[in-house]
Design a protein around this motif. Structure first.
Motif, short mmCIF file in Angstrom:
data_model
loop_
_atom_site.label_atom_id
_atom_site.label_comp_id
_atom_site.label_asym_id
_atom_site.label_seq_id
_atom_site.Cartn_x
_atom_site.Cartn_y
_atom_site.Cartn_z
N ASN A 63 0.76 3.85 -3.12
CA ASN A 63 0.48 5.22 -2.95
C ASN A 63 1.55 6.02 -3.45
O ASN A 63 1.32 7.34 -3.92
N THR A 120 0.71 -1.10 -0.02
CA THR A 120 -0.05 -0.05 -0.13
C THR A 120 0.77 1.23 0.19
O THR A 120 0.44 2.12 -0.90
N ASP A 142 1.66 6.38 -7.25
CA ASP A 142 0.55 7.15 -7.56
C ASP A 142 0.55 8.71 -7.53
O ASP A 142 0.04 9.22 -8.33
#
Length: 67
Positions: A51, A47, A54
């Motif tokens: 993140n 995660t 992104d």
């Protein structure tokens, strides 16, 4: 190197749980908790990585130009 040390640590933990002189329910609780902790650490790492991937690349502002 990281994968081999991870595998050795996981193996050592489960050998310790197997050799633990407690009820089978206690051993099961420790084993399930260890697996949950291991999987949640992989999910957390993925995660955080996703993140970070992104976020759009933004230029760094030169703060000295404002002065």
């Amino acid at each position: 190197m990281a994968w081999s040390s991870f595998a050795l640590a996981l193996l050592g933990m489960f050998i310790g749980i197997i050799n633990l002189e407690q009820l089978l329910s206690v051993k099961g609780y420790y084993a399930v908790t260890a697996l949950f902790l291991t999987m949640s650490s992989f999910v957390l790492q993925k995660t955080v990585r996703d993140n970070n991937d992104d976020e759009p690349l933004q230029p760094v502002e030169n703060k000295f130009e404002e002065l």
